[in-house]
Design an enzyme around this catalytic site. Structure first.
Site, mmCIF file in Angstrom:
data_model
loop_
_atom_site.group_PDB
_atom_site.id
_atom_site.type_symbol
_atom_site.label_atom_id
_atom_site.label_comp_id
_atom_site.label_asym_id
_atom_site.label_seq_id
_atom_site.Cartn_x
_atom_site.Cartn_y
_atom_site.Cartn_z
ATOM 1 N N GLU A 173 65.410 30.814 1.494
ATOM 2 C CA GLU A 173 66.766 30.064 1.829
ATOM 3 C C GLU A 173 67.438 29.474 0.331
ATOM 4 O O GLU A 173 67.316 28.196 0.301
ATOM 5 C CB GLU A 173 66.231 28.891 2.812
ATOM 6 C CG GLU A 173 66.054 29.325 4.217
ATOM 7 C CD GLU A 173 65.899 28.356 5.101
ATOM 8 O OE1 GLU A 173 65.783 27.128 4.652
ATOM 9 O OE2 GLU A 173 66.091 28.637 6.181
ATOM 10 N N GLU A 180 62.406 33.993 10.634
ATOM 11 C CA GLU A 180 61.781 32.460 10.792
ATOM 12 C C GLU A 180 62.708 32.079 12.196
ATOM 13 O O GLU A 180 63.693 32.381 12.541
ATOM 14 C CB GLU A 180 62.300 31.503 10.208
ATOM 15 C CG GLU A 180 61.386 31.422 8.671
ATOM 16 C CD GLU A 180 61.678 30.271 7.778
ATOM 17 O OE1 GLU A 180 62.078 29.222 8.287
ATOM 18 O OE2 GLU A 180 61.581 30.555 6.374
HETATM 19 C C1 GLA Z 1 63.362 26.638 6.844
HETATM 20 C C2 GLA Z 1 62.447 27.299 5.676
HETATM 21 C C3 GLA Z 1 61.064 27.054 6.056
HETATM 22 C C4 GLA Z 1 60.706 25.665 6.878
HETATM 23 C C5 GLA Z 1 61.576 25.803 8.241
HETATM 24 C C6 GLA Z 1 61.124 24.659 9.035
HETATM 25 O O1 GLA Z 1 63.865 27.573 7.399
HETATM 26 O O2 GLA Z 1 62.756 28.384 5.197
HETATM 27 O O3 GLA Z 1 60.242 27.043 4.831
HETATM 28 O O4 GLA Z 1 60.984 24.806 6.177
HETATM 29 O O5 GLA Z 1 62.847 25.750 7.783
HETATM 30 O O6 GLA Z 1 62.136 24.772 10.290
#
Ligand code: GLA
Ligand code: ZN
Length: 669
Positions: free
Chosen positions: A152, A307
């Site tokens: 991210e 995710e």
């Molecule tokens: C983000 C991050 C993860 C985690 C999630 C929690 O998407 O990429 O590492 O912190 O949030 O929801």
């Protein structure tokens, strides 16, 4: 560019064995549970830098090799991560330049994640060194099917190295200070720059009033992030040219221009955390769908759902559990819109620190006898039956323009309202279009328009060079364009078009927008159609004069009652609509009910009931009920993928229910 070639729909999640290296029993149990859950794809090594390089230059990769071997033996593939999303303490201590500098000029302390300078040569060389070492050791490991770069990407750094890089970026863009001063209108408040060294990033303790500067800085942040990513990837491309590279992107994220970032990636991946179970189920599902359509459109390719949570997050204001059926439905929704994987954050709940209460496949209880685990198993059971969708795309003939640079410019815009409501308007048009049962791409100003029959361009305030001309060609050739209030106001440097709005779109739209009234949140105007129907409208009202366009509705209130507020202009073989205000949802429903067929865009299911979504990938149609109640819907003609039964009938979808239909070829029953 390398392609992601999965022979299955990926199912798995972020796996952090590095947090459990003193518990081989747990690692062994993980493999058993992964097989039990129907998992086949794990993302390994995200944020594992201190386990991989505990001190400068000493790499400890044996544990990772063990994990990869064990996963491979169990038939589980891996997205191998580079660890650059967070640094080990030794690095920040010895090389403070790797840490970010805030807009106020102070340098951050070690801590958090994403806290690195994307210009720092020291950081880049640390990243390249460990990436090279990872690629050398694991690039041909049979478990590894792709690279998960960092995590991210976001944020910005205001250090001197970044300031200098910003100045170089500006020199390349404007060549001379004169050109820059003109483009940024720096005569205003005596802002004229007389030396390149005076240029500095926008900051609340300095300059924020030059919109051209603000925009240039945001462009630079994307440019520099992409440049950093290129540096990250360079050793990987060199050593593992066949492994595709991705990084995980965020929902409706405005910090970076994702269309530009996507150019340096092989495929897009996405982190999805909708607020399921809160408020209007249709709206939550639509926002999620919007993001998925956007991700698929970034590269016009399927994406990875990198995710999602199998139960709850730990960072919404209130973190609700997923209700029964929602996990399966929400996972299917991603697949339906173009995901080729369903992955979770996270495989196993960590025992301590900030994310210990974030949902995971394996809870602190440590076994499979949980509701969440069973929900994940249900997804693991369904996905293999859908494997024909891997690689398939919809045939979207309608698109909506969601342009990062336009959004930045609008966010910066002072007046006529503090909140211009760009995102709300975009989602309102998205919702109304999706209600017509069509597939939709989410594109930006740089994309090819010619493949579409219908393009909605809500609040296209900033028109970069050539965009209006390309839209004009698109309409001239017989397609339909829908524009809204506050369109065509400024150029690529946020300078207003002279000679009347909507600037270079004036002729295509056949009107002049003389003024724009702004309404308080508790105020409304009315929009009246020739049949006498009146709808509410709010927020912004352009006062327009038609110049060839036909009036389709007029305002009902205030001194501009009777003036046009919806128009259509025949231009070449096509038509350009202008909705000069922000109408209530049912107006947009009625509007697109006419305009979608007029554009010749065929619905998968016409007239969807509220809360039901439909998409198509290849010859599969996905019909999904997010309404929170049982709902009756006409299924398209074909066979139910799961039961094999014919489907040309009305069916009732239960709460959180869905049907997947293999469509009959045109004309067959
Ligand atoms: C983000 C991050 C993860 C985690 C999630 C929690 O998407 O990429 O590492 O912190 O949030 O929801
Ligand atoms: Zn910096």
């Amino acid at each position: 560019m390398a392609e992601l070639k999965l022979p299955f729909i990926g199912h798995g999640g972020d796996y952090n064995p590095d947090q459990w290296l003193d518990r081989p029993d747990i690692l062994e149990e993980d493999i058993r549970l992964m097989k039990l859950a129907g998992c086949n794809l794990m993302s390994v090594g995200i944020f594992a830098w201190s386990a991989l390089e505990p001190e400068e230059g000493r790499f400890t990769f044996d544990w990772l090799e063990d994990v990869l071997d064990q996963l491979h033996e169990a038939g589980i593939s891996v997205f191998l991560a580079t660890p650059s999303g967070a640094r080990p303490a030794w690095m920040s201590q010895r090389w403070p330049e790797v840490l970010r500098v805030r807009p106020d000029g102070g340098r951050n302390l070690h801590g958090g994640r994403h806290n690195h300078c994307f210009t720092s040569p020291a950081y880049r060389s640390f990243v390249q060194r460990i990436n090279r070492a990872l690629a050398e050791r694991f690039g041909s490991h049979p478990a590894v099917v792709g690279w998960h770069i960092s995590n991210e990407y976001s944020g910005e750094c205001h250090c001197e190295l970044c300031q200098e890089a910003f100045r170089q970026f500006l020199k390349a863009r404007y060549s001379t200070l004169d050109a820059l001063n003109r483009a940024w209108w720096t005569g205003f408040w005596s802002k004229t720059y007389t030396d390149w060294s005076q240029l500095h990033s926008p900051t609340t303790i300095g300059e924020t009033s030059i919109h051209g500067l603000n925009l240039a800085w945001r462009r630079f942040v994307t440019h520099q992030t992409a440049d950093f990513i290129k540096a990250e990837i360079a050793p990987l491309r060199q050593l593992t040219p066949d492994l595709p590279v991705t990084t995980n992107l965020m929902e409706m994220f405005g910090g970076l221009n994702y269309f530009e970032l996507a150019d340096v990636l092989d495929f897009a991946s996405f982190d999805s955390y909708p607020r399921w179970g809160h408020g209007d189920g249709e709206q939550v599902a639509l926002s999620a769908a919007f993001n998925y359509d956007w991700m698929r459109s970034l590269k016009q390719k399927p994406f990875a759902l990198m995710e999602s949570t199998p139960s709850q997050v730990n960072w919404h204001e209130v973190c609700k559990l997923k209700k029964p059926g929602m996990h399966l439905l929400s996972s299917l929704q991603a697949i339906a819109h173009g995901a080729d994987t369903v992955q979770y954050f996270q495989w196993r709940k960590s025992r301590g620190a900030a994310e210990k209460f974030h949902g995971a496949v394996v809870d602190h209880a440590g076994h499979e006898h949980t509701r969440t685990f069973r929900d994940v198993q249900a997804v693991g059971g369904l996905l293999p039956r859908l494997k024909d969708v891997v690689g398939a795309m919809p045939d979207a003939r309608a698109a909506l323009i969601f342009d990062a640079e336009n959004r930045w410019a609008l966010e910066d815009c002072q007046g006529p309202r503090r909140d211009m409501g760009h995102d709300k308007t975009v989602l309102a048009h998205y919702r109304a279009l999706k209600r017509q049962g069509v597939d939709l791409d989410i594109i930006d100003e740089t994309c090819d328009f010619s493949r579409y029959r219908l393009i909605a361009a809500p609040m296209l305030y900033m028109l970069r060079p050539g965009v209006a001309e390309r839209l004009a060609d698109y309409v001239r050739n017989g397609s339909i364009l829908v524009c809204t209030c506050f369109t065509g106001r400024v150029d690529q440097d946020d300078l207003c078009f002279l000679g009347g709005f909507p600037g270079p779109l004036r002729q295509v739209l056949g009107l002049w927008a003389e003024e724009t009234d702004a309404l308080y949140d508790d105020e409304h105007n009315g929009l009246q159609t020739p049949e006498g129907r009146v709808y509410a409208c709010d927020a912004l009202c352009d006062l327009i004069h038609t110049e060839g366009a036909e009036t389709l509705a007029v305002y009902t209130e205030d001194f501009y009652a009777g003036m046009p507020c919806v128009t259509v202009n025949r231009f070449g073989k096509g038509r350009a609509y202008y909705i000069a205000t922000c109408p209530e949802a049912c107006y947009l429903d009625d509007f697109y009910r006419t305009v979608v067929p007029e554009a010749g865009v065929k619905p998968i299911i016409p007239e969807l009931p509220a809360g039901v979504q439909v998409t198509r990938r290849g010859d599969l149609a996905f019909v999904m009920n997010f309404s929170g109640a049982p709902v009756e819907v006409s299924l398209p003609t074909g066979r139910d993928l799961l039961t094999g039964e014919r489907t040309n009938e009305r069916a009732t979808l239960p709460v959180n229910g869905f049907r997947i239909v293999r469509l009959s070829p045109e004309g067959e029953n």
